[in-house]
Design a protein around this motif. Structure first.
Motif, PDB file in Angstrom:
ATOM      1  N   THR A 229      35.382 -16.534  -1.201  1.00  0.00           N
ATOM      2  CA  THR A 229      35.752 -17.633  -0.302  1.00  0.00           C
ATOM      3  C   THR A 229      36.747 -17.142   0.750  1.00  0.00           C
TER       4      THR A 229
ATOM      5  N   THR B 196      35.015 -14.666   3.693  1.00  0.00           N
ATOM      6  CA  THR B 196      34.423 -15.296   4.873  1.00  0.00           C
ATOM      7  C   THR B 196      35.497 -15.803   5.832  1.00  0.00           C
TER       8      THR B 196
ATOM      9  N   THR C 150      32.673 -15.019  11.764  1.00  0.00           N
ATOM     10  CA  THR C 150      31.518 -15.917  11.838  1.00  0.00           C
ATOM     11  C   THR C 150      31.944 -17.368  11.674  1.00  0.00           C
ATOM     12  N   GLY C 151      33.194 -17.578  11.261  1.00  0.00           N
ATOM     13  CA  GLY C 151      33.646 -18.934  10.978  1.00  0.00           C
ATOM     14  C   GLY C 151      33.433 -19.859  12.161  1.00  0.00           C
TER      15      GLY C 151
ATOM     16  N   ASP D 106      26.754 -20.708  12.192  1.00  0.00           N
ATOM     17  CA  ASP D 106      27.836 -19.811  11.769  1.00  0.00           C
ATOM     18  C   ASP D 106      28.411 -20.259  10.432  1.00  0.00           C
TER      19      ASP D 106
ATOM     20  N   ASP E 108      28.420 -18.500   6.528  1.00  0.00           N
ATOM     21  CA  ASP E 108      29.555 -18.388   5.598  1.00  0.00           C
ATOM     22  C   ASP E 108      29.152 -18.849   4.208  1.00  0.00           C
TER      23      ASP E 108
ATOM     24  N   GLN F 271      34.978 -24.561  -0.585  1.00  0.00           N
ATOM     25  CA  GLN F 271      34.607 -23.915   0.681  1.00  0.00           C
ATOM     26  C   GLN F 271      33.688 -24.792   1.514  1.00  0.00           C
ATOM     27  N   GLU F 272      32.688 -25.369   0.851  1.00  0.00           N
ATOM     28  CA  GLU F 272      31.638 -26.059   1.605  1.00  0.00           C
ATOM     29  C   GLU F 272      31.539 -27.551   1.315  1.00  0.00           C
TER      30      GLU F 272
END
Lengths: 481, 279
Positions: free
Chosen positions: B43, B46, B51-52, B57, B61, B141-142
């Protein structure tokens, strides 16, 4: 347990495991075949072909067998699939039951049952033989175990090294692409982008970002190719310069992504909007791919873009219908009312122009009464259109609506035989809105031709290029036939 | 007490003891900590990439995090499986605990089954820990809970159980964990290269020489008999699964059965070796 019995039990377990292993392998082969059948049915509908045309084939390309194999699969599946006929798409009636089943959705279990059945064994075997021989173009660029024996070993070694962790290898290569992008070393990015998606064909974001890099970032520092230096490319049936080649390359890259991920709306969206609508200016292709994007679960802007593409393609009624349904669903949307009005205005303009053309024909035939009726009808339509544009201008400072009013004025001037005035008006109007530039330029040529006015050098070149393109297209069609 | 409850009681005693013993092994704890650091570190990795952002993009990640975590679970999971499967029996022979256990009213197959179940408890516990942290990492993260990944972790476990079964069988013939550990790694690598045998078979016979054809037939025979661990690699299909995906529905139970049959064979070989072992 006595030793012989134990040995027999071990052998029996190993035999059963081997038998189950063979069954699993057969299931995996059936799965590959099933996925190809679904993807090929989709490709045939969307791209119109499974194999690249003669012009697009490389000199070393094998004799592809996709269409022959798929025709046999269609014939085998046809009597066994229970699919509703017809549908929204006008072409749907000409599709086979298999293509309709994939298009309509909900037939996945039926197709899987047929693809994995004993009756389809011969077709499966043929598919796998052709796959191993590399004679199926519709699979796209794929990584195969057999590539180990090929001379170009770079990709193979990477795949081999990671023992089934190819996704990780693809990720690491993608990080290099990202690094080169931020360092501005564009030429190094392209081969690595292809390597990434070859190792991980389901890396949809790599296809999306790769297509974007090729069509936008790599071409950004390039100067526009002067029309006189453009060359006719038979593969794309278009006049291209260095920039345009990258646009088409990006389109090919995204199409390869669609071959491998046929149900991801983002690939269709980027191909339709980012490439065909924004870069290549081909609204018909944009509509084709965006209509596919809205078939799969998608974000709300995809539908809006689709309706805009329909409008650009001259399909005003379908665009209007789409915007109306969109507004019903999202009553607070700010842009839908504007586009509804624009489509209403464009429909009125189109009908007015058709009535003018019919009036001219009637005049030529000596039917003055009918001609007068048609002229009155045309003027009514133009008045309706003018009212729409002026209504839009009451609420928005809208360059597009302003140019439409100027366009109507130019049409009326041309109709009255005031060609110089019409051309002068359009020369100014085309700088009001970028959307109108191309249309206005083409109108200027038409009015000059109609009024017998001299064409400028660039206008003559434009016409010559159009004619030459048309001749080449006809010659290609004749060769193909 | 009747025979059946006694049987299960002994089995449970041995497996729970194996589990407790295994969880104390420093090397396993080391692997577990490394895997957890990798998963947790994914985590952060990335965050340092450029690319964040949003859209594609941001999805790159997420993909990086998923792939790093799934790979970490596979690599560290199989190392834990091999080390523990290779060491439970030889270490008891080495420290002579086995003599005390077998002097009790415990049959040798009961002992082996108990040990194997204990190994599976350790593997499952480690997988649960790694998988759990993966879910937490991905959630933070997501903001998503990737339930489809449960299927990939399940299939990864059945891949491990095949490796575990055969490593366990080798360990019954060994007096130290070194040889079975090497054998376990060999089984894992070979299991992933079985696919090449089928390719040799399909390409054999092109020269028309009899030797070429014989090699092809041998390759085919080996391909049939050896476990093909690449079959369990359904990550792509599962991670990119579309609704109504019939092949995955039918493949998963078939793969589980495939793994269990090899486990039975592996345990049979283990018992065949162990039953005559002088202890």
């Amino acid at each position: 347990m006595k030793a012989p019995k134990l040995i027999i039990a071990i052998i029996l377990a190993l035999v059963l495991a081997s038998w189950q292993g063979a069954r699993v392998s057969e299931l995996r082969e059936s799965e590959t075949f099933y996925r190809w059948v679904v993807a090929a049915a989709n490709q045939l509908r969307v791209f119109g072909t499974l194999e690249p045309g003669q012009a697009a084939r490389e000199a070393t390309a094998p004799d592809y067998m996709d269409e022959s194999l798929f025709t046999d699969v269609e014939a085998h599946f046809e009597p066994r699939l229970n699919v509703e006929p017809g549908g929204e798409d006008a072409d749907e009636e000409s599709y086979s039951a298999l293509i309709r089943a994939v298009q309509q959705g909900g037939h996945e279990h039926e197709i899987w049952r047929l693809a994995s059945s004993a009756e389809s064994r011969d077709l499966r075997q043929r598919f796998h033989e052709l796959r191993r021989e590399g004679r199926l173009a519709s699979l796209g660029e794929v990584f195969e175990v057999g590539d180990l024996y090929a001379n170009e070993g770079t990709l193979v070694n990477l795949g081999n090294m990671f023992l089934g962790f190819r996704q990780m290898a693809a990720n690491l290569i993608w990080l290099e692409v990202d690094k080169y992008w931020h360092q501005g070393i564009m030429h190094r990015m392209i081969p690595l982008m292809y390597t990434t998606v070859t190792l991980d064909p389901n890396f949809v974001d790599a296809f999306l970002l790769g297509g974007w890099h090729m069509a936008y970032n790599i071409t950004a520092p390039m100067a526009d190719t002067p029309p006189a230096l453009m060359e006719y490319d038979e593969r794309y049936d278009a006049w291209v310069g260095e920039k345009e080649r990258f646009y088409y390359r990006a389109a090919d890259f995204l199409k390869d992504g669609i071959r491998k991920n046929p149900t991801d709306y983002r690939l269709y969206f980027d191909l339709g909007f980012s490439i065909y609508m924004e870069k290549i200016d081909d609204p018909t292709s944009a509509v084709r791919y965006l209509s596919e994007a809205v078939r799969y679960p998608h974000e709300s802007w995809v539908r809006r873009t689709y309706y805009r593409a329909l409008q650009d393609d001259g399909q005003y009624e379908r665009s209007l219908q789409g915007w109306e349904s969109y507004l019903e669903e999202f009553p607070d949307n700010q842009v839908a009312p504007r586009f509804i009005a624009i489509n209403e205005g464009l429909i009125a303009e189109r009908d007015g122009e058709a009535a003018y053309a019919a009036a001219r024909e009637a005049e030529a035939e000596g039917d003055d009464e009918r001609a007068a009726e048609l002229r009155a009808e045309a003027e009514a339509h133009f008045d309706e259109a003018r009212a729409v544009w002026e209504n839009i201008l009451l609420y928005y400072d809208d360059g597009y609506a302003r140019t439409r009013v100027l366009r109507l004025d130019a049409l009326e001037l041309a109709e009255a035989g005031q060609y110089y005035e019409a051309v002068a008006l359009l020369e100014n109007a085309r700088w009001e809105s970028s959307d109108f530039f191309q249309e206005a330029s083409e109108m200027i040529i038409e009015i000059k031709l109609e009024g017998g006015l001299p064409l400028s050098l660039s206008e003559r070149q434009y016409l010559l290029r159009q004619q030459e393109g048309e001749q080449r297209r006809r010659a290609n069609e004749a060769d193909g036939a | 007490m009747t025979a059946i409850p006694v049987f299960f009681h002994s089995l449970w005693s041995i497996s729970s003891y194996t589990w407790r013993e295994g969880m104390r092994k420093k090397i396993l704890i080391g692997f577990l900590i490394l895997s957890l650091l990798t998963i947790f570190g994914a985590t952060f990795l990335t965050a340092f990439l450029e690319t964040g952002g949003t859209g594609a993009d941001a999805e790159v990640d997420a993909k990086l995090v998923k792939d790093i975590c799934v790979t970490a679970i596979s690599i560290f999971g199989v190392l834990i499986t091999i080390f523990i499967s290779a060491s439970v029996v030889p270490s008891e022979v080495e420290n002579k605990v086995i003599y005390t256990v077998l002097s009790k009213p415990v049959r040798r197959y009961q002992y082996l089954l108990g040990k194997f179940l204990g190994v599976q408890l350790i593997v499952l516990m480690n997988l649960a820990l790694m998988g759990g942290l993966f879910f937490v990492a991905l959630y933070f993260q997501e903001g998503i809970l990737p339930t489809l990944l449960l299927w990939t972790i399940l299939l990864t476990y059945f891949e491990f159980i095949v490796v575990s079964g055969f490593t366990f069988a080798v360990s019954c013939a060994a007096t130290s964990p070194v040889l079975p550990t090497i054998a376990g790694l060999f089984i894992y690598i070979t299991g992933h290269l079985t696919e090449y045998l089928y390719d040799v078979y399909t390409r054999a016979g092109q020269t028309g020489e009899w030797g070429d054809q014989v090699i092809g037939q041998i390759a085919y025979g080996l391909w049939l008999v050896l476990p093909n661990l690449q079959n369990f690699n359904m990550r792509s299909q599962l991670l990119h699964l579309q609704p109504n995906d019939p092949p995955a529905d039918i493949m998963i139970p078939n793969l589980i059965l495939y793994a269990l049959l090899f486990v039975v064979a592996g345990l049979g070989i283990a018992y065949w070796i162990f039953r005559r072992k002088e202890l």
